[in-house]
Design a protein around this motif. Structure first.
Motif, PDB file in Angstrom:
ATOM      1  N   GLY A  68       0.774  -1.138  -0.113  1.00 22.77           N
ATOM      2  CA  GLY A  68       0.058   0.012   0.196  1.00 22.77           C
ATOM      3  C   GLY A  68       0.857   1.170  -0.080  1.00 22.77           C
ATOM      4  O   GLY A  68       2.068   1.012   0.213  1.00 22.77           O
ATOM      5  N   PHE A  69       0.237   2.505  -0.183  1.00 23.55           N
ATOM      6  CA  PHE A  69       0.973   3.748  -0.262  1.00 23.55           C
ATOM      7  C   PHE A  69      -0.085   4.896   0.295  1.00 23.55           C
ATOM      8  O   PHE A  69      -1.011   4.722   0.311  1.00 23.55           O
ATOM      9  CB  PHE A  69       1.485   3.861  -1.660  1.00 23.55           C
ATOM     10  N   HIS A  70       0.694   5.761   0.559  1.00 27.92           N
ATOM     11  CA  HIS A  70       0.245   7.190   0.960  1.00 27.92           C
ATOM     12  C   HIS A  70       1.215   8.133   0.324  1.00 27.92           C
ATOM     13  O   HIS A  70       2.146   8.565   0.921  1.00 27.92           O
ATOM     14  CB  HIS A  70      -0.080   7.439   2.540  1.00 27.92           C
ATOM     15  N   TRP A  71       0.738   8.859  -0.834  1.00 27.12           N
ATOM     16  CA  TRP A  71       1.371   9.778  -1.397  1.00 27.12           C
ATOM     17  C   TRP A  71       0.678  11.186  -1.186  1.00 27.12           C
ATOM     18  O   TRP A  71      -0.406  11.376  -1.432  1.00 27.12           O
ATOM     19  CB  TRP A  71       1.218   9.887  -3.114  1.00 27.12           C
ATOM     20  N   THR A  72       1.721  12.213  -0.263  1.00 27.67           N
ATOM     21  CA  THR A  72       1.370  13.298   0.020  1.00 27.67           C
ATOM     22  C   THR A  72       1.612  14.420  -0.596  1.00 27.67           C
ATOM     23  O   THR A  72       2.585  14.192  -1.752  1.00 27.67           O
ATOM     24  CB  THR A  72       1.748  13.435   1.167  1.00 27.67           C
ATOM     25  N   LYS A  73       1.057  15.583  -0.787  1.00 27.09           N
ATOM     26  CA  LYS A  73       1.486  16.600  -1.774  1.00 27.09           C
ATOM     27  C   LYS A  73       1.219  17.878  -0.956  1.00 27.09           C
ATOM     28  O   LYS A  73       0.330  17.884  -0.166  1.00 27.09           O
ATOM     29  CB  LYS A  73       0.570  16.538  -2.925  1.00 27.09           C
ATOM     30  N   VAL A  74       2.022  18.894  -1.271  1.00 30.65           N
ATOM     31  CA  VAL A  74       2.028  20.316  -0.464  1.00 30.65           C
ATOM     32  C   VAL A  74       1.674  21.330  -1.561  1.00 30.65           C
ATOM     33  O   VAL A  74       2.374  21.534  -2.389  1.00 30.65           O
ATOM     34  CB  VAL A  74       3.468  20.386   0.200  1.00 30.65           C
ATOM     35  N   HIS A  75       0.538  22.054  -1.223  1.00 29.39           N
ATOM     36  CA  HIS A  75       0.343  23.152  -2.201  1.00 29.39           C
ATOM     37  C   HIS A  75       0.770  24.380  -1.473  1.00 29.39           C
ATOM     38  O   HIS A  75       0.585  24.765  -0.494  1.00 29.39           O
ATOM     39  CB  HIS A  75      -1.263  23.201  -2.309  1.00 29.39           C
ATOM     40  N   GLU A  76       1.745  25.136  -2.455  1.00 28.55           N
ATOM     41  CA  GLU A  76       2.070  26.214  -2.084  1.00 28.55           C
ATOM     42  C   GLU A  76       1.971  27.294  -3.226  1.00 28.55           C
ATOM     43  O   GLU A  76       2.267  27.069  -4.202  1.00 28.55           O
ATOM     44  CB  GLU A  76       3.721  26.126  -1.855  1.00 28.55           C
ATOM     45  N   ARG A  77       1.256  28.357  -2.887  1.00 27.67           N
ATOM     46  CA  ARG A  77       1.054  29.394  -3.917  1.00 27.67           C
ATOM     47  C   ARG A  77       1.193  30.743  -3.018  1.00 27.67           C
ATOM     48  O   ARG A  77       0.821  31.098  -2.140  1.00 27.67           O
ATOM     49  CB  ARG A  77      -0.504  29.328  -4.303  1.00 27.67           C
ATOM     50  N   PRO A  78       1.975  31.872  -3.905  1.00 27.71           N
ATOM     51  CA  PRO A  78       2.172  33.148  -3.237  1.00 27.71           C
ATOM     52  C   PRO A  78       0.704  33.679  -2.823  1.00 27.71           C
ATOM     53  O   PRO A  78      -0.294  33.677  -3.544  1.00 27.71           O
ATOM     54  CB  PRO A  78       2.882  33.776  -4.495  1.00 27.71           C
ATOM     55  N   GLY A  79       0.829  34.214  -1.746  1.00 26.15           N
ATOM     56  CA  GLY A  79      -0.383  34.889  -1.173  1.00 26.15           C
ATOM     57  C   GLY A  79      -1.347  34.050  -0.591  1.00 26.15           C
ATOM     58  O   GLY A  79      -2.493  34.369   0.128  1.00 26.15           O
ATOM     59  N   SER A  80      -1.175  32.642  -0.510  1.00 25.08           N
ATOM     60  CA  SER A  80      -2.044  31.789   0.134  1.00 25.08           C
ATOM     61  C   SER A  80      -1.366  30.862   1.283  1.00 25.08           C
ATOM     62  O   SER A  80      -0.086  30.497   0.930  1.00 25.08           O
ATOM     63  CB  SER A  80      -2.701  30.766  -0.986  1.00 25.08           C
ATOM     64  N   ALA A  81      -2.318  30.517   2.146  1.00 23.71           N
ATOM     65  CA  ALA A  81      -1.592  29.827   3.227  1.00 23.71           C
ATOM     66  C   ALA A  81      -1.329  28.197   2.537  1.00 23.71           C
ATOM     67  O   ALA A  81      -1.894  27.567   1.546  1.00 23.71           O
ATOM     68  CB  ALA A  81      -2.387  29.345   4.339  1.00 23.71           C
ATOM     69  N   ARG A  82      -0.063  27.640   2.903  1.00 28.83           N
ATOM     70  CA  ARG A  82       0.226  26.329   2.446  1.00 28.83           C
ATOM     71  C   ARG A  82      -0.652  25.156   3.167  1.00 28.83           C
ATOM     72  O   ARG A  82      -1.213  25.549   4.322  1.00 28.83           O
ATOM     73  CB  ARG A  82       1.639  26.023   3.025  1.00 28.83           C
ATOM     74  N   ILE A  83      -1.052  24.360   2.414  1.00 28.12           N
ATOM     75  CA  ILE A  83      -1.804  23.389   2.833  1.00 28.12           C
ATOM     76  C   ILE A  83      -1.484  21.905   2.121  1.00 28.12           C
ATOM     77  O   ILE A  83      -0.997  21.662   1.021  1.00 28.12           O
ATOM     78  CB  ILE A  83      -3.240  23.480   2.429  1.00 28.12           C
ATOM     79  N   GLY A  84      -1.419  21.010   2.994  1.00 24.23           N
ATOM     80  CA  GLY A  84      -1.111  19.510   2.633  1.00 24.23           C
ATOM     81  C   GLY A  84      -2.257  18.821   1.927  1.00 24.23           C
ATOM     82  O   GLY A  84      -3.405  19.068   2.299  1.00 24.23           O
ATOM     83  N   GLU A  85      -1.983  17.730   1.228  1.00 19.90           N
ATOM     84  CA  GLU A  85      -3.227  17.038   0.541  1.00 19.90           C
ATOM     85  C   GLU A  85      -2.914  15.526   0.914  1.00 19.90           C
ATOM     86  O   GLU A  85      -1.339  15.086   0.731  1.00 19.90           O
ATOM     87  CB  GLU A  85      -3.199  17.130  -0.801  1.00 19.90           C
ATOM     88  N   VAL A  86      -3.801  14.660   1.084  1.00 13.49           N
ATOM     89  CA  VAL A  86      -3.753  13.088   0.926  1.00 13.49           C
ATOM     90  C   VAL A  86      -3.889  12.947  -0.504  1.00 13.49           C
ATOM     91  O   VAL A  86      -5.027  12.747  -1.048  1.00 13.49           O
ATOM     92  CB  VAL A  86      -4.896  12.593   1.816  1.00 13.49           C
ATOM     93  N   TYR A  87      -2.879  13.054  -1.396  1.00 14.63           N
ATOM     94  CA  TYR A  87      -2.877  13.075  -2.599  1.00 14.63           C
ATOM     95  C   TYR A  87      -3.429  11.778  -3.332  1.00 14.63           C
ATOM     96  O   TYR A  87      -4.604  11.754  -4.327  1.00 14.63           O
ATOM     97  CB  TYR A  87      -1.575  13.519  -3.151  1.00 14.63           C
ATOM     98  N   VAL A  88      -2.761  10.529  -2.978  1.00 13.04           N
ATOM     99  CA  VAL A  88      -3.257   9.305  -3.339  1.00 13.04           C
ATOM    100  C   VAL A  88      -2.900   8.328  -2.268  1.00 13.04           C
ATOM    101  O   VAL A  88      -1.911   8.255  -1.744  1.00 13.04           O
ATOM    102  CB  VAL A  88      -2.750   8.641  -4.774  1.00 13.04           C
ATOM    103  N   LEU A  89      -3.994   7.622  -1.810  1.00 15.42           N
ATOM    104  CA  LEU A  89      -3.876   6.630  -0.768  1.00 15.42           C
ATOM    105  C   LEU A  89      -4.633   5.381  -1.128  1.00 15.42           C
ATOM    106  O   LEU A  89      -5.798   5.298  -1.592  1.00 15.42           O
ATOM    107  CB  LEU A  89      -4.663   7.017   0.449  1.00 15.42           C
ATOM    108  N   GLY A  90      -3.726   4.244  -1.274  1.00 13.82           N
ATOM    109  CA  GLY A  90      -4.086   2.946  -1.913  1.00 13.82           C
ATOM    110  C   GLY A  90      -3.504   1.722  -1.218  1.00 13.82           C
ATOM    111  O   GLY A  90      -2.554   1.839  -0.592  1.00 13.82           O
ATOM    112  N   VAL A  91      -4.430   0.949  -1.139  1.00 16.17           N
ATOM    113  CA  VAL A  91      -3.898  -0.416  -0.559  1.00 16.17           C
ATOM    114  C   VAL A  91      -4.182  -1.606  -1.478  1.00 16.17           C
ATOM    115  O   VAL A  91      -5.306  -1.819  -2.214  1.00 16.17           O
ATOM    116  CB  VAL A  91      -4.631  -0.881   0.722  1.00 16.17           C
ATOM    117  N   ASP A  92      -3.371  -2.633  -1.698  1.00 19.99           N
ATOM    118  CA  ASP A  92      -3.583  -3.656  -2.490  1.00 19.99           C
ATOM    119  C   ASP A  92      -4.872  -4.378  -1.997  1.00 19.99           C
ATOM    120  O   ASP A  92      -5.085  -4.689  -0.875  1.00 19.99           O
ATOM    121  CB  ASP A  92      -2.198  -4.831  -2.345  1.00 19.99           C
TER     122      ASP A  92
END
Length: 318
Positions: A233-257
């Motif tokens: 299985g896996f948990h692929w995370t992502k971080v969104h960073e954009r000028p003028g906006s607060a940073r936020i994480g994401e549960v980008y893809v989460l999967g289990v065989d």
């Protein structure tokens, strides 16, 4: 769709000189114009009008697509529509956005008519990010039906998430680009075999994201069998960073065989990814997307402290 309120059956009320033009690719300056327009719409509406898939395809000159641009008499870009024509027989995917300063002038309706003309005679599927009433009204006017709802859920990370409790004989490690690609793709496509988008990924889909500036292998967590190294299985995370906006994480893809379902691995991977975003990346909030119909996943995430933030609606037209 991110557009303006409309009334059914009326004439196009675009400003004089308004025009909609199709193209099979965008130049780099045109891509920059569309991104600027999309950011303005996202800031105004509270939801980005174009998803990641569209943003990646805009920059790929080989991607089968039709790009519709709407411009005022002075050449200002007022609206954009993207048609994914990879397999027109199965359906054309559509996303459409109008600049907030140019709404209520018929631009959205003119773009929508251009979409219908470009996509005939196949079926169409259009996403409305944020579930705005104006998009719903336009969809009804043009004969679309509401077919699918994707929830964005969010939770704070100010308090520590539950500690990951991995099943016996399972360990975590980071994804290794170039070594884990095919094994990951096999588990991903098995885990999402019934998913209309995620279950169709190719190696190119994976590798184009690995090449993105936001990609961080340390945040791409793999659960493997301690004895054999088999990917479970896996948990692929992502971080969104954009000028003028607060940073936020994401549960980008989460999967289990599928062969190891119901062993608690999905919950443990979720907790591990949240801990990474909080402790290693210093984030105080996280989001994810989940289908409304996936009641089991929604219940899991709600037990982990997630709550509904916004809805994204897919409209279909046969």
């Amino acid at each position: 769709m991110s557009t303006e309120p409309t009334s059914g059956g009326g004439p196009d009320t675009a400003t004089p000189g308004h025009r909609v033009s199709p193209a099979d690719r965008l130049t780099a300056p045109e891509v920059a114009e569309v991104l600027t327009l999309a950011r303005a719409a996202g800031d105004a509406d509270g939801a980005d009008p174009l998803d990641e898939h569209v943003l990646l395809r805009m920059r790929d000159p080989g991607a089968p697509a039709v790009h519709l641009t709407a411009r005022a008499a002075d050449g200002t870009l007022t609206g954009y529509a993207h048609l994914d024509t990879t397999d027109p027989a199965k359906g054309v995917g559509v996303e459409l956005v109008v600049h907030p300063a140019h709404r209520r002038r018929g631009t959205g309706r003119a773009l929508a008519r251009g979409v219908l003309a470009a996509a005939e005679p196949g079926p169409l599927g259009a996403w409305a990010h944020g579930d705005h009433p104006s998009a719903a009204a336009l969809a009804v006017d043009l004969g679309f039906t509401r077919a699918r709802v994707l929830w964005q859920l969010r939770r704070p990370l100010t308090a520590a998430p539950p500690a990951p409790a991995l099943p016996e004989g399972v360990e975590l490690r980071a994804f290794r680009p170039g070594e884990d690609d095919e094994a990951w793709l096999a588990v991903n496509n098995a885990a999402f075999a019934q998913h209309p988008e995620q279950g169709r990924w190719t190696l190119d889909d994976l590798r184009v994201r690995i090449a993105e500036p936001w990609f961080d292998p340390a945040g791409f967590l793999l659960a493997v069998d301690s004895a054999t190294g088999r990917l479970l299985g896996f948990h692929w995370t992502k971080v969104h960073e954009r000028p003028g906006s607060a940073r936020i994480g994401e549960v980008y893809v989460l999967g289990v065989d599928p062969s190891v379902h119901r062993g608690g691995l999905g919950r443990a991977l979720t907790a591990a990814g949240l801990a990474h975003l909080r402790d290693a990346r210093g984030l105080d909030r996280v989001m994810l997307y989940v289908d409304e119909s996936n009641t089991g996943a929604v219940a899991l995430y709600e037990r982990l402290g997630f709550a509904r933030w916004s809805a994204h609606v897919n409209y279909q037209r046969d």
